[in-house]
Design an enzyme around this catalytic site. Structure first.
Site, short mmCIF file in Angstrom:
data_model
loop_
_atom_site.label_atom_id
_atom_site.label_comp_id
_atom_site.label_asym_id
_atom_site.label_seq_id
_atom_site.Cartn_x
_atom_site.Cartn_y
_atom_site.Cartn_z
N CYS A 2 44.24 15.95 -25.79
CA CYS A 2 45.10 16.09 -27.20
C CYS A 2 45.92 14.80 -27.17
O CYS A 2 46.34 14.32 -26.35
CB CYS A 2 46.10 17.22 -27.15
SG CYS A 2 45.18 18.80 -27.03
N ARG A 27 41.32 11.28 -26.70
CA ARG A 27 41.94 12.11 -25.79
C ARG A 27 41.56 13.65 -26.10
O ARG A 27 42.13 14.41 -25.56
CB ARG A 27 43.64 11.95 -26.16
CG ARG A 27 44.14 10.78 -25.74
CD ARG A 27 45.71 10.86 -26.20
NE ARG A 27 46.62 11.79 -25.40
CZ ARG A 27 47.00 11.45 -24.34
NH1 ARG A 27 47.06 10.28 -23.71
NH2 ARG A 27 47.72 12.13 -23.61
N TRP A 78 41.92 19.05 -27.95
CA TRP A 78 40.96 19.07 -26.93
C TRP A 78 41.09 20.48 -26.57
O TRP A 78 42.37 20.67 -25.87
CB TRP A 78 41.05 18.25 -25.63
CG TRP A 78 39.99 18.26 -24.53
CD1 TRP A 78 38.96 17.78 -24.82
CD2 TRP A 78 40.07 19.20 -23.28
NE1 TRP A 78 38.29 17.93 -23.49
CE2 TRP A 78 38.86 19.02 -22.88
CE3 TRP A 78 41.01 20.01 -23.07
CZ2 TRP A 78 38.72 19.60 -21.59
CZ3 TRP A 78 40.82 20.64 -21.73
CH2 TRP A 78 39.65 20.33 -20.96
N ASN A 104 50.75 18.52 -27.42
CA ASN A 104 49.85 18.47 -26.41
C ASN A 104 50.24 19.10 -25.07
O ASN A 104 51.27 18.66 -24.55
CB ASN A 104 49.60 16.91 -26.19
CG ASN A 104 49.03 16.51 -24.91
OD1 ASN A 104 48.19 17.08 -24.51
ND2 ASN A 104 49.47 15.18 -24.52
N GLY A 105 49.47 19.90 -24.33
CA GLY A 105 49.58 20.68 -23.08
C GLY A 105 49.29 22.02 -23.14
O GLY A 105 48.77 22.43 -23.91
N GLU A 484 29.61 6.56 -8.25
CA GLU A 484 30.30 6.06 -9.54
C GLU A 484 29.03 5.91 -10.57
O GLU A 484 29.03 6.31 -11.79
CB GLU A 484 30.92 4.94 -9.29
CG GLU A 484 31.54 4.35 -10.64
CD GLU A 484 32.35 5.18 -11.38
OE1 GLU A 484 32.92 6.34 -11.00
OE2 GLU A 484 32.91 4.93 -12.47
N LYS A 488 28.84 8.06 -14.17
CA LYS A 488 28.57 7.34 -15.59
C LYS A 488 27.62 8.05 -16.22
O LYS A 488 27.59 8.25 -17.30
CB LYS A 488 28.58 5.97 -15.36
CG LYS A 488 29.40 5.03 -14.76
CD LYS A 488 30.83 4.98 -15.47
CE LYS A 488 31.61 5.81 -14.98
NZ LYS A 488 32.89 5.94 -15.28
N GLU A 491 28.19 11.77 -17.25
CA GLU A 491 29.06 11.89 -18.30
C GLU A 491 28.43 11.42 -19.81
O GLU A 491 29.00 12.10 -20.52
CB GLU A 491 30.48 11.46 -17.83
CG GLU A 491 30.60 9.94 -17.87
CD GLU A 491 32.08 9.78 -17.15
OE1 GLU A 491 32.82 10.17 -17.62
OE2 GLU A 491 32.19 8.82 -16.35
N HIS A 507 18.00 14.96 5.15
CA HIS A 507 18.40 16.11 5.50
C HIS A 507 18.63 17.04 4.42
O HIS A 507 19.30 18.08 4.35
CB HIS A 507 20.01 15.83 5.95
CG HIS A 507 20.00 14.82 7.08
ND1 HIS A 507 19.45 15.19 8.42
CD2 HIS A 507 20.33 13.50 7.34
CE1 HIS A 507 19.49 14.37 9.14
NE2 HIS A 507 20.17 13.16 8.55
N LYS A 606 40.07 11.70 -22.20
CA LYS A 606 40.54 10.48 -21.42
C LYS A 606 41.53 10.95 -20.40
O LYS A 606 41.50 10.42 -19.17
CB LYS A 606 40.91 9.41 -22.26
CG LYS A 606 41.34 8.07 -21.71
CD LYS A 606 39.85 7.40 -21.55
CE LYS A 606 39.98 6.15 -20.63
NZ LYS A 606 38.97 5.67 -19.98
C1 F6R Z 1 35.02 9.04 -15.52
C2 F6R Z 1 36.34 9.19 -16.02
C3 F6R Z 1 36.97 10.42 -15.11
C4 F6R Z 1 38.46 10.06 -14.56
C5 F6R Z 1 39.33 11.04 -14.13
C6 F6R Z 1 40.54 10.60 -13.33
O1 F6R Z 1 34.71 7.74 -16.25
O2 F6R Z 1 36.92 8.68 -16.72
O3 F6R Z 1 36.37 10.81 -13.99
O4 F6R Z 1 38.35 8.96 -13.68
O5 F6R Z 1 39.59 11.96 -15.07
O6 F6R Z 1 41.44 9.91 -14.36
P1 F6R Z 1 42.73 9.09 -14.13
O7 F6R Z 1 42.08 7.63 -13.38
O8 F6R Z 1 43.22 8.67 -15.41
O9 F6R Z 1 43.50 9.66 -13.16
#
Ligand code: F6R
Length: 611
Positions: A2, A27, A78, A104-105, A484, A488, A491, A507, A606
């Site tokens: 949010c 967000r 969100w 937000n929360g 990673e 990517k 997501e 395995h 985010k």
């Molecule tokens: C992937 C992504 C998430 C964040 C995770 C941790 O692209 O953005 O997996 O890496 O939510 O976020 P931070 O680094 O802000 O703690």
């Protein structure tokens, strides 16, 4: 999760709020709304406009609504409690419609409070936890909304940043912070409250951070901050060097692509001041040489992409500095009654500095006596403030939900830290130390070299985007990048992808491979190259399509794989930072072929400030 933005000042607030929300859309983006105080007819009236869907739906709705207000609040949601509908969208109002609130929360005790308020006759219309807030303010308000907010903060349990306005006083906005970010932006044309700086960067670069349990009264010419006990606190604003272009796409089709292309700069900025004249300076870590020499263990905590940076860090710290490293997810660590040993350094990696799982793990370990070093991209974030020392990555603001440039900045910090520890512990010699520094200094140019050839990756993505199963394989330094790369792709494209240690395929996971599978092999030159080549042959024999990331000059790979991309030559140990760039581009182009919204993928946000 949010985003909140609020403005009071000389200008009309409608455009400021909408633009602010657009910058905060990363967000949360399932519904949005604004409230503002209209003064046109002499009397001050509250106007609330909200819509399900993205900000553009709200903007459309607002086109026909006259707004002359100079005081307003906005929210992009969100959803946690209640579906993303118009009714559940913020702002929420009290029974009279005089008070309007964004939040937000999560309010953990909202059911109990709601029952209590209903008994007193309050009427609720939404399924949200937030709706109790305007009704509580209505209950507590006896003329000063700030005092009502201070009572409210004592009543609720959970996390939150809360912002409220009342039509009884159009000269102020009241805010409170429990455990979600809230900053004040200060300018000569008025003042702002927001979840994050990019929301108001086009108006000001001067900010004040609000701390947990503080409340704030914002007027057009003044900012008053009160502590938990209700005492006025003095706090100077500070200036950030981010510019508005950081918060804009600057000609790129999406923030994600822009941010991928910003990586040479992000890496260079993160090294600046730490690497100079062949030397490494890491005083900010705040540990004496003696403490570093005596370290018996390092515990790293992180989530998602930051967790993968932690895995890359573990490999180098163990190899170069010979300190055992354990890596854990924040969400696991905090609930497993962890042991905090003496001489164990605790490192938390989080780009946002607000991830609740990482934050809770920090609190848990500090309660048990640990010293915490945070690695984050956000100055003044909660993690930065709650840690014993902070190492900032200087990637600049990352707006795309998918972490890219913050990841490579984190990786660079991990490399530097491993080298720094190794030098102080005298595990490595001067020659090796200098060689690594020299290699690191070339990294930004080498990333640029990869980016200059992005079209090659695009072509491979164009050929392979219709596949529905992707396996990313790596060994040693390639493994965190395989994990990673798969994250990517999942997501932003919503395709099932797995990152796996190549040697583990036999395995179990090799059973998955058939002609419908793409296997992406991260196989730069080095100790395990031949082993990877064999692993790739095994999946090719099962009819998988193979795409390999190799080192420039690999003249045998062509005969074994369908597609390959060459990264510049570097030391094997630091090759991961180069391998990840083509994988980011590959996911990006696959997702674009599938018409996905790469900046705002479904179901994600985010900053993950809820558990
Ligand atoms: C992937 C992504 C998430 C964040 C995770 C941790 O692209 O953005 O997996 O890496 O939510 O976020 P931070 O680094 O802000 O703690």
């Amino acid at each position: 999760m949010c985003g909140i933005v609020a403005y009071i000042g000389k200008k009309n607030c409608k455009k400021i709020l909408i633009n602010g929300l657009k910058r905060l859309e990363y967000r949360g983006y399932d519904s949005a709304g604004i409230s503002f105080l209209n003064n046109s007819s002499g009397a001050c009236r509250m106007k609330v406009v909200k819509e399900a869907g993205k900000i553009k739906e709200l903007e459309e709705e607002l086109k026909n609504i006259k707004a002359d207000g100079h005081c307003g609040i906005g929210h992009t949601r969100w959803a946690t409690h209640g579906e993303p509908t118009r009714i559940n969208a913020h702002p929420h109002s009290d029974c009279t419609g005089n008070i309007s609130v964004v939040h937000n929360g999560i309010i953990e005790n909202f059911q109990e409070i709601k029952k209590e308020l209903k008994r007193k006759g309050h009427k609720f219309v939404s399924q949200t936890d937030t709706e109790v807030l305007p009704h509580l303010l209505e209950e507590y308000n006896s003329g000063d909304l700030l005092v009502a907010m201070q009572k409210l903060v004592k009543k609720i349990k959970g996390s939150g940043a809360i912002v409220a306005i009342s039509s009884e006083n159009s000269n102020e906005i009241i805010g409170a912070r429990l455990a979600s970010p809230l900053i004040v932006g200060v300018s000569k044309n008025g003042n702002f409250l927001a979840s994050d700086m990019p929301a108001v960067l086009e108006h000001t670069r001067n900010f004040i951070i609000i701390n947990d349990y503080e409340t704030v009264r914002l007027k057009k010419n003044s900012v008053e901050i009160y502590d938990k006990e209700g005492k006025l606190v003095e706090r100077e604003s500070f200036k950030v060097n981010w510019s508005i272009s950081n918060a804009e796409k600057s000609g790129y089709p999406d923030f994600m692509l822009k941010e991928i292309f910003e990586q040479p700069r992000g890496v260079k900025e993160t090294m600046r001041g730490r690497l100079a004249n062949g030397n490494l300076n890491f005083d900010e870590i705040n540990l004496s040489k003696e403490q570093i020499k005596n370290l018996d263990k390092i515990q790293i905590i992180a989530c998602g992409t930051s967790y993968h940076a932690a895995l890359a860090g573990k490999q180098l710290i163990e190899k170069w500095a010979k300190i055992p490293v354990e890596v854990d997810y924040g969400s696991e660590y905090r609930y497993r009654d962890p042991i905090v040993e003496d001489n164990c350094l605790f490192i938390a990696i989080t780009q946002s500095g607000e991830t609740i799982d990482t934050l809770s793990a920090i609190r848990e370990s500090r309660n048990k006596g640990a010293k915490v070093v945070a690695i984050t991209n956000i100055v003044g974030s909660t993690v930065a403030r709650e840690s014993d020392s902070v190492i900032y990555t200087h990637a600049g603001p990352e707006i795309g939900v998918c972490a890219t440039k913050t990841f490579t900045a984190q990786i660079i910090v991990m490399y530097l830290m491993a080298l720094y520890f190794a030098k102080i512990r005298a595990i490595i010699g001067q020659d090796f130390y200098e060689k690594v520094i020299e290699e690191l200094e070339f990294i930004p140019n080498k990333i640029q070299d990869i980016l200059n050839r992005a079209e090659q990756i695009k072509e491979i993505a164009n050929q392979t985007y219709k596949f529905r199963c992707f396996l990313f394989l790596g060994r040693i330094y390639g493994l965190p990048m395989a994990l990673e790369g798969a994250l990517k792709l999942k997501e932003i494209s919503y395709i099932h992808a797995e990152g796996y240690p190549a040697g583990e395929m036999k395995h179990g996971p090799i059973a998955l491979t058939d002609k419908k599978t793409v296997v992406v092999g991260i196989m730069p030159e080095g100790e395990v190259y031949e082993k990877l080549l064999s692993n790739i042959q095994e999946v090719k024999a099962r009819k998988a399509t193979i795409f390999s990331i190799v080192t420039k000059g690999d003249n045998k790979i062509g005969q074994y794989v369908h597609y390959y991309f060459e990264i510049p030559k570097t030391m094997e140990e630091i090759s991961g930072i180069l391998s990840i760039i083509p994988l980011q581009l590959y996911s990006y182009y696959i997702a674009k072929n599938l018409n996905r919204d790469v900046d705002q993928p479904r179901n994600l946000a985010k900053s993950v400030t809820v558990e």
